[in-house]
Design a protein around this motif. Structure first.
Motif, short mmCIF file in Angstrom:
data_model
loop_
_atom_site.label_atom_id
_atom_site.label_comp_id
_atom_site.label_asym_id
_atom_site.label_seq_id
_atom_site.Cartn_x
_atom_site.Cartn_y
_atom_site.Cartn_z
N VAL A 142 -25.07 38.25 28.37
CA VAL A 142 -25.65 38.86 27.17
C VAL A 142 -25.92 37.80 26.10
N LEU A 143 -27.07 37.91 25.48
CA LEU A 143 -27.40 37.13 24.28
C LEU A 143 -27.61 38.11 23.14
N VAL A 144 -27.15 37.75 21.94
CA VAL A 144 -27.24 38.64 20.79
C VAL A 144 -28.00 37.93 19.68
N ARG A 145 -28.92 38.65 19.04
CA ARG A 145 -29.64 38.06 17.91
C ARG A 145 -29.84 39.12 16.83
N PRO A 146 -29.79 38.71 15.56
CA PRO A 146 -29.97 39.67 14.46
C PRO A 146 -31.41 40.14 14.37
N GLU A 147 -31.59 41.39 13.91
CA GLU A 147 -32.93 41.93 13.78
C GLU A 147 -32.93 43.05 12.75
N LEU A 148 -33.39 42.78 11.55
CA LEU A 148 -33.58 43.77 10.50
C LEU A 148 -32.34 44.64 10.29
#
Length: 614
Positions: A142-148
């Motif tokens: 899993v990769l996690v990235r911020p989004e709004l």
């Protein structure tokens, strides 16, 4: 509701300390500690996104927990699949409501997806000031990235699946890749967290979580309002029906054998199997039970799906994946240690490639139930059913792996032979009911021959009981006793009150006794199955015993046993496959459809027997 202390063994909650939620496409387990240690995305039989119940360190979990959690309890909103967990922390009590949300106006009786592709978790402080920890740690890749204001999760196992986590309180990503946060809630305040995978993730977390919970609960209540049952253990029968519905794959009508994979039949043992598939024999037992309590749409859909698979392939498999194909090859996942260290963890199921001769009778019985409900086979389906009937006639004496799917040399199991007779009998009935061409006299002779051979070669005159496999008189060991012998009256092979069946019932009850009304399905010491170790008591066998006692007119005994078995359910009314006779703990995959089928069928049979006595 009264709260109970949380007790972990080897770092794991007991299997029975979990509840089930679902939306007709997938499902999740929710622990009594506020964890979600099991969730497959996007379908029941997909790769698990969360599998902490199979490895607390590496399996992944989604937790909403009060700091200093000491005790808790769970309940369903009445007649729904919406689960409430109450937890007592250091500063006060937290009420956590979990559901896989359903669309507004969803009709769960329709064979279409009703879910929104969303796990909604609403935590509310109901007393004091509660510090609440939130943590989502998926299993792997899993990769996690911020989004709004939310977090988008990229998952290697399902690269095309859009997964979004959002909350009404700030969350951050730690060095370990887990998304986490802590918030303090005072009495009446709430925290809402949503995990979405529908692809329509622009909505983020809802500002009206109660509305979503209410519309989901309303859909469940509209569906449960169709249930028809008035008999013993009414509440548990209704909950069993709801549990089967939670395991029902709405787009196809397939019914999962269980929600999970690899929960052990013995702690530390190797009997760990993937049950996220549909067995044809389950279709026969389940369809009978569903129809008795008003779940006719589900029964019809299940029957139709099974028959479509046969018609498409001109053959029948032992079990199917959701897409109607045979499950993939069985393999062991060395990355996970298993529940309480009970490896191996397995995906896929090698039993799908075994020889199990009972499948002919299971399938023809499914078809017969469908015809009794108004179905008429077309030329192609009747040709397929006719071919299966001929295969049963040609192969009934061939040793096979049997109903219990042994991984040892095959034997001519009594249950398998019996079901080959059922195949021919049901084909005859279908042909006559529908006026279809068939070799009536030859099939009748073959059905009589199989039946006669079964009664002669499965009966042991020295022990005064039917036994697990056929042996011609004077030609060797007849084998041990087998809980599936109790199905002979249920499949109309031998009357329940036939003296031979009465004697067999008592022999099985005595010889396979695990204590307090529980039965082993067989004894590994006298019925080798190719596997090491043992297993728990198999719940469905005890429900079959209830049915036999009722059929013999021993209603007081039957009621007493039935109530005892129903008392084994957890506080939510859920049952696993097996029970540890020593501790009463759940074993095997959970929740298990077969066990809940037993609750429904035995309750209905008892009710009918009581009416007949009056």
């Amino acid at each position: 509701m009264p709260l109970r202390p949380l007790v972990r063994t080897d770092g794991y909650l007991p299997i029975e300390d979990h509840g089930l939620i679902g939306d007709g496409v997938t499902c999740a387990l929710v622990g009594r500690d506020g964890s979600v240690p099991w969730l497959c995305l996007p379908n029941f039989d997909s790769r698990p996104f969360l599998a902490g119940i199979l490895d607390t360190a590496r399996g992944g979990s989604f937790d909403i927990t009060p700091v200093g959690l000491r005790e808790s309890a769970q309940r369903y909103l009445p007649d729904t699949g919406v689960l409430v967990t109450e937890m007592q922390g250091d500063g006060g009590r937290l009420e956590l409501t979990d559901c896989l949300t359903l669309r507004s106006g969803a009709d769960l009786a329709e064979p279409v997806p009703s879910g929104r592709g969303e796990l909604l978790r609403v935590a509310r402080a109901v007393g004091g000031s509660v510090e609440v920890d939130v943590r989502l740690a998926p299993m792997d890749g899993v990769l996690v990235r911020p989004e709004l204001g939310a977090w988008r999760i990229l998952w290697a196992a399902q690269p095309g699946l859009e997964i979004l986590l959002s909350a009404t309180s700030p969350l951050t990503v730690g060095r370990d890749g887990a998304i986490r946060g802590r918030v303090t809630l005072r009495a009446g305040e709430r925290l809402t967290v949503a995990l979405q995978w529908s692809g329509q993730t622009h909505s983020r977390v809802t500002s009206e979580p109660e509305r979503l919970v209410d519309q989901t609960a309303a859909a469940w209540r509209r569906w449960s309002g169709r249930l028809e049952y008035a008999g013993p253990q009414d509440a548990l029968v209704r909950r069993s029906a709801l549990t089967l519905k939670l395991l029902d794959h709405a787009p196809t009508g397939a019914l999962m054998a269980a929600a999970t994979s690899s929960l052990p039949e013995e702690i530390g043992g190797e009997r760990n199997w993937d049950y996220r598939f549909t067995w044809v024999r389950d279709a026969a037992f389940s369809s009978y039970a569903l129809r008795r309590i008003g779940m006719r749409d589900e029964s019809d859909a299940f029957l139709a799906w099974t028959l479509r698979n046969v018609e498409r392939d001109d053959r029948t498999s032992i079990c199917y994946s959701l897409d109607g194909t045979r499950p993939g090859m069985e393999w062991e996942d060395l990355a996970l240690s298993g529940y309480r260290g009970s490896g191996p963890v397995r995906w896929g199921n090698g039993a799908a490639r075994q020889v199990q001769n009972d499948v002919y009778g299971e399938l023809l019985d499914v078809a017969y139930q469908w015809v009794r409900a108004g179905g008429v086979p077309d030329e192609h389906l009747w040709r397929a059913l006719t071919e299966l009937t001929e295969q049963a006639i040609g192969g009934w004496a061939t040793p096979d792996n049997g109903i219990w799917e042994i991984r040892d040399a095959g034997r001519p199991f009594t249950y398998s032979v019996a079901m080959c007779q059922v195949a021919v009998d049901r084909a005859l009935r279908i042909g006559e009911l529908c006026g279809l061409p068939h070799p009536r006299e030859r099939w009748r002779r073959e059905a009589d021959r199989i039946h006669r051979t079964l009664l002669e070669h499965a009966w042991d005159p020295e022990r005064g009981t039917f036994t697990e496999h056929l042996t011609p008189p004077g030609q060797g060991d007849r084998g041990g006793l087998d809980g599936s012998l109790l199905t002979l009256p249920l499949r109309r092979l031998v009357a329940a009150d036939d003296p031979r069946m009465v004697a067999t019932t008592e022999a099985v009850r005595r010889h396979l006794d695990a204590g307090d009304g529980l039965l082993y399905r067989y004894l590994h010491t006298e019925s080798p199955d190719g596997l090491a170790g043992g297993e728990g008591a198999f719940l469905l066998c005890s429900f079959w015993l209830v049915d036999n006692l009722a059929g013999q007119g021993r209603l007081d005994e039957a009621h007493q046993l039935y109530d005892s078995l129903c008392g084994r359910a957890n506080e939510l009314g859920l049952l696993a496959e097996e029970i540890d006779p020593t501790t009463g703990a759940f074993l095997g995959n959970f929740p298990q459809a077969f066990s809940h089928v037993g609750v429904i069928t035995s309750g209905w049979n008892l009710s009918r027997a009581e009416e007949a006595r009056r």
